[in-house]
Design an enzyme around this catalytic site. Structure first.
Site, PDB file in Angstrom:
ATOM      1  N   GLY A 156     -12.511  -0.026  13.074  1.00  0.00           N
ATOM      2  CA  GLY A 156     -13.598  -0.369  12.163  1.00  0.00           C
ATOM      3  C   GLY A 156     -14.697   0.648  11.962  1.00  0.00           C
ATOM      4  O   GLY A 156     -15.551   0.450  11.085  1.00  0.00           O
ATOM      5  N   PRO A 166      -8.815   2.611  16.202  1.00  0.00           N
ATOM      6  CA  PRO A 166      -9.362   3.304  15.024  1.00  0.00           C
ATOM      7  C   PRO A 166      -8.263   3.738  14.060  1.00  0.00           C
ATOM      8  O   PRO A 166      -7.238   4.271  14.471  1.00  0.00           O
ATOM      9  CB  PRO A 166     -10.041   4.534  15.644  1.00  0.00           C
ATOM     10  CG  PRO A 166      -9.288   4.794  16.905  1.00  0.00           C
ATOM     11  CD  PRO A 166      -8.852   3.433  17.419  1.00  0.00           C
ATOM     12  N   GLY A 167      -8.455   3.490  12.787  1.00  0.00           N
ATOM     13  CA  GLY A 167      -7.512   3.960  11.774  1.00  0.00           C
ATOM     14  C   GLY A 167      -8.220   4.902  10.820  1.00  0.00           C
ATOM     15  O   GLY A 167      -8.068   6.124  10.865  1.00  0.00           O
ATOM     16  N   ARG A 168      -9.067   4.311   9.969  1.00  0.00           N
ATOM     17  CA  ARG A 168      -9.759   5.081   8.931  1.00  0.00           C
ATOM     18  C   ARG A 168     -10.505   6.297   9.489  1.00  0.00           C
ATOM     19  O   ARG A 168     -10.427   7.388   8.925  1.00  0.00           O
ATOM     20  CB  ARG A 168     -10.764   4.174   8.226  1.00  0.00           C
ATOM     21  CG  ARG A 168     -11.440   4.831   7.021  1.00  0.00           C
ATOM     22  CD  ARG A 168     -12.662   4.014   6.553  1.00  0.00           C
ATOM     23  NE  ARG A 168     -12.455   2.604   6.500  1.00  0.00           N
ATOM     24  CZ  ARG A 168     -12.116   1.907   5.408  1.00  0.00           C
ATOM     25  NH1 ARG A 168     -11.949   2.528   4.274  1.00  0.00           N
ATOM     26  NH2 ARG A 168     -11.958   0.592   5.467  1.00  0.00           N
ATOM     27  N   TYR A 217     -11.912  -2.637  -4.665  1.00  0.00           N
ATOM     28  CA  TYR A 217     -13.153  -2.905  -3.919  1.00  0.00           C
ATOM     29  C   TYR A 217     -14.385  -2.264  -4.543  1.00  0.00           C
ATOM     30  O   TYR A 217     -15.469  -2.325  -3.966  1.00  0.00           O
ATOM     31  CB  TYR A 217     -13.057  -2.342  -2.491  1.00  0.00           C
ATOM     32  CG  TYR A 217     -11.786  -2.666  -1.745  1.00  0.00           C
ATOM     33  CD1 TYR A 217     -11.487  -3.972  -1.370  1.00  0.00           C
ATOM     34  CD2 TYR A 217     -10.893  -1.650  -1.394  1.00  0.00           C
ATOM     35  CE1 TYR A 217     -10.326  -4.257  -0.668  1.00  0.00           C
ATOM     36  CE2 TYR A 217      -9.736  -1.930  -0.688  1.00  0.00           C
ATOM     37  CZ  TYR A 217      -9.459  -3.235  -0.334  1.00  0.00           C
ATOM     38  OH  TYR A 217      -8.319  -3.507   0.364  1.00  0.00           O
ATOM     39  N   CYS A 252      -2.389   1.197 -17.228  1.00  0.00           N
ATOM     40  CA  CYS A 252      -2.696   0.420 -18.420  1.00  0.00           C
ATOM     41  C   CYS A 252      -3.845  -0.543 -18.233  1.00  0.00           C
ATOM     42  O   CYS A 252      -3.692  -1.734 -18.524  1.00  0.00           O
ATOM     43  CB  CYS A 252      -1.461  -0.348 -18.843  1.00  0.00           C
ATOM     44  SG  CYS A 252      -0.179   0.757 -19.315  1.00  0.00           S
ATOM     45  N   GLU A 253      -4.951  -0.092 -17.703  1.00  0.00           N
ATOM     46  CA  GLU A 253      -6.127  -0.944 -17.754  1.00  0.00           C
ATOM     47  C   GLU A 253      -7.409  -0.139 -17.642  1.00  0.00           C
ATOM     48  O   GLU A 253      -7.437   0.932 -17.036  1.00  0.00           O
ATOM     49  CB  GLU A 253      -6.058  -2.081 -16.719  1.00  0.00           C
ATOM     50  CG  GLU A 253      -5.829  -1.677 -15.303  1.00  0.00           C
ATOM     51  CD  GLU A 253      -5.634  -2.906 -14.410  1.00  0.00           C
ATOM     52  OE1 GLU A 253      -4.504  -3.431 -14.375  1.00  0.00           O
ATOM     53  OE2 GLU A 253      -6.602  -3.323 -13.767  1.00  0.00           O
ATOM     54  N   TYR A 259      -5.694   3.974   3.688  1.00  0.00           N
ATOM     55  CA  TYR A 259      -5.528   2.828   2.783  1.00  0.00           C
ATOM     56  C   TYR A 259      -5.343   3.272   1.335  1.00  0.00           C
ATOM     57  O   TYR A 259      -5.748   2.576   0.414  1.00  0.00           O
ATOM     58  CB  TYR A 259      -6.709   1.858   2.936  1.00  0.00           C
ATOM     59  CG  TYR A 259      -6.934   1.435   4.365  1.00  0.00           C
ATOM     60  CD1 TYR A 259      -6.014   0.596   4.998  1.00  0.00           C
ATOM     61  CD2 TYR A 259      -8.028   1.893   5.094  1.00  0.00           C
ATOM     62  CE1 TYR A 259      -6.193   0.217   6.324  1.00  0.00           C
ATOM     63  CE2 TYR A 259      -8.207   1.514   6.424  1.00  0.00           C
ATOM     64  CZ  TYR A 259      -7.290   0.678   7.022  1.00  0.00           C
ATOM     65  OH  TYR A 259      -7.469   0.312   8.334  1.00  0.00           O
TER      66      TYR A 259
END
Ligand code: LLP
Length: 423
Positions: A251, A287-289, A325, A352-353, A382
Site C-alpha cells: 500500500g 509492497p507492489g506499486r 480512477y 472508441c470513447e 496496474y
C-alpha cells in the site's frame, strides 16, 4: 526541460538524456521503439532490484512478499527469488506465473476473497507457504483440501482493522465496509481464529491486514499495526498460543507527477512499524506499486495532432487507470529536442470513447507531430497487469533494460493470439 529534477521523482534509476533523446538502461528510446515497436513498456532492471533492496534493507528481519498483482512475469519472479523476496499471488493465473518463474512454493502467500475450490486445491497441493483466509466458507474449504491431501496447511486470517486510509475509494480495504477480510470490531476475526485453532488440518501462522493502496499517510499504517498487535495479544491470551507473525500488507504510495510530494520510503515505514510492533512479532509486508511503478516507462508513438489532442497508438486498453480512477500522469517528448514554446495538450489513446485519455493536460513542445515518441513515466504498476483487449487491440510487450541490453519479459500480443479464442 529540467531533466535533473524530473529524474528525482518519477523516472527510473538508469534514465538519461542525450541530444534531446530519452535513454533508458543505456538504450535510446528510438532504438527501443524500432526494435520492439510501440506501445512499449520499458522496465529498468537495476531500478527494480534497487527498490527490492530498499525494502529488504529497511526490514531485514521481515518477510517481504512482492505484490504480484502490480506486475508479474516469470523473469521477474526469478529476480525476486534471487533477491530474497517472497511473492503474494491472488489467483490461479498468478500462481502459474510463480511456478513458471521458479519461486519455491514455501515463499508464496495466496490471497483473494473468493478463491475457487480448484485454486485452493492446487495451492495446497503445490505446498504454498501460506493461504490467507478471507471467509468462513474458505476456512472450511482449505481445511477440507488439506485433509484430503493429508497435509497441515499454514494459514493466516485476514482481518479488517477498521482503518479508513486516505486514498481512492476503490483501493481502500481496511474499513468495515470492504469486501475483504473478517471484521475485528464485530468479533468475526476472533471467531475465525477460534475455528482455525480447532481444526487440526490448519496451522495458524499469522494475522493479516492490508489497508489499501497508494497511501502516503504513515499514521494509517501505524493505527492498523497497533490494532493488529492488540488483537494478536488477545488471541495469544485467549488460546495460550504464540501467533508470532503479522502481515501488514502493501500500500505504500508513489508520486506519479513531477513536483508531487515525495512518498515515504520503506525505511520511513519501518520506523513507524518498529514503534508499533513488538520485537517478538515477525512482520511481513506486501509492497507492489512502490517497487515496480517507478521502474517502468510507457512509450507511445504520436499518430495525429488535432488542436490540443495528441493521439497515440495505445490508450485505455494498456493503461486503464486514468479512465477507471481518474489517475493523473505526465508525458514528455522523448525522441528529439525541441525549442518550440510549450503548449497545453491532452494525450489521448486510439479507443472508441471520449474518456480514453492518458494525460489530461500536459505541457509539450508546440511542434509535436506524428512520428514523435511520447514517454509516460511511472507506468509499471496496474497497467500492463490490468490491460485489456478493448477494441481488439493487442496488448503491448514489456521489455527490461540493463547496461545497454534489452530483454523481452512479456512479448507483444498478436492478432493471431486474439483470434485463437474464437470458435
Ligand atoms: N496485498 C494485498 C492483499 C493487496 O490487495 C494489494 C493490492 C497489495 C498487497 C499491493 O498493494 P500496493 O503495494 O501495490 O499498493 N488497481 C489499482 C490498485 C489496486 C490494489 C490492489 N491490491 C490501481 O491501479 O491503482
Amino acid at each position: 526541460m529540467d531533466s535533473k529534477s524530473v529524474m528525482d521523482q518519477v523516472w527510473p534509476l538508469r534514465t538519461d538524456w542525450a541530444d534531446g533523446e530519452l535513454r533508458l538502461g543505456g538504450l535510446g528510446v528510438g532504438d527501443l521503439a524500432s526494435t520492439f515497436g510501440t506501445p512499449l513498456y520499458v522496465l529498468d532492471e537495476d531500478d527494480f532490484r534497487r527498490r527490492c533492496a530498499a525494502w529488504t534493507d529497511a526490514f531485514p528481519e521481515a518477510d517481504v512478499h512482492y505484490g504480484g498483482k502490480a506486475f508479474l512475469a516469470p523473469a521477474l519472479v526469478g529476480w525476486l527469488r534471487e533477491l530474497g523476496l517472497s511473492l503474494d499471488v491472488c489467483s490461479g493465473g498468478e500462481l502459474a506465473v510463480a511456478q513458471r518463474g521458479g519461486m519455491p512454493p514455501g515463499r508464496v502467500v495466496f490471497h483473494g476473497n473468493n478463491k475457487s475450490v480448484a485454486e485452493i486445491r492446487r495451492a495446497v497441493e503445490w505446498g504454498v507457504g501460506c493461504l490467507v483466509l478471507d471467509s468462513f466458507e474458505e476456512l472450511a474449504r482449505v481445511a477440507g483440501a488439506a485433509r484430503r491431501l493429508g497435509v497441515r496447511q499454514s494459514v493466516m486470517v485476514r482481518v479488517k482493522p477498521g482503518v479508513d486510509a486516505d486514498t481512492h475509494a476503490s483501493w481502500a480495504t481496511g474499513g468495515e465496509r470492504t469486501k475483504f477480510g473478517l471484521s475485528l470490531a464485530s468479533g468475526e476475526a476472533a471467531e475465525a481464529v477460534r475455528r482455525v485453532l480447532a481444526e487440526p488440518a490448519l496451522e495458524l501462522v499469522g494475522l493479516h491486514s492490508h489497508i489499501g493502496s497508494q497511501i502516503f499517510d504513515l499514521d494509517s499504517f501505524a493505527t492498523a499495526a497497533e490494532r493488529m498487535v492488540a488483537f494478536l495479544r488477545e488471541v495469544e491470551r485467549e488460546h495460550g498460543v504464540a501467533v508470532g507473525r503479522l502481515d501488514l500488507g502493501g500500500g505504500l504510495g508513489v508520486p506519479y507527477l513531477m513536483g508531487e510530494r515525495p512518498a515515504p520510503s520503506p525505511a520511513d515505514l519501518a520506523r513507524v512499524l518498529r514503534a508499533a510492533v513488538p520485537q517478538d512479532v515477525r512482520i511481513a509486508l506486501e509492497p507492489g506499486r512502490s517497487i515496480v511503478a517507478p521502474t517502468t516507462v510507457a512509450l507511445y508513438e504520436v499518430g495525429t495532432v488535432k488542436g490540443r489532442y495528441v493521439s497515440v497508438d495505445g490508450g485505455m486498453s494498456d493503461n486503464p487507470r486514468p479512465a477507471t480512477y481518474g489517475a493523473a500522469y505526465t508525458a514528455v517528448l522523448a525522441s528529439r529536442a525541441s525549442d518550440a514554446p510549450l503548449a497545453d495538450f491532452t494525450v489521448v489513446g486510439k479507443h472508441c470513447e471520449t474518456g480514453d485519455i492518458l494525460v489530461d493536460g500536459v505541457d509539450l513542445p508546440g511542434d509535436i507531430r506524428p512520428g514523435d515518441l511520447l514517454a509516460i513515466p511511472c507506468s509499471g504498476a496496474y497497467q500492463r497487469s490490468a490491460a485489456s483487449n478493448y477494441n481488439h487491440v493487442p496488448r503491448p510487450p514489456v521489455v527490461s533494460v540493463r547496461a545497454g541490453h534489452a530483454r523481452v519479459l512479456v512479448r507483444r500480443e498478436t492478432e493471431e493470439d486474439l483470434l485463437r479464442l474464437y470458435t
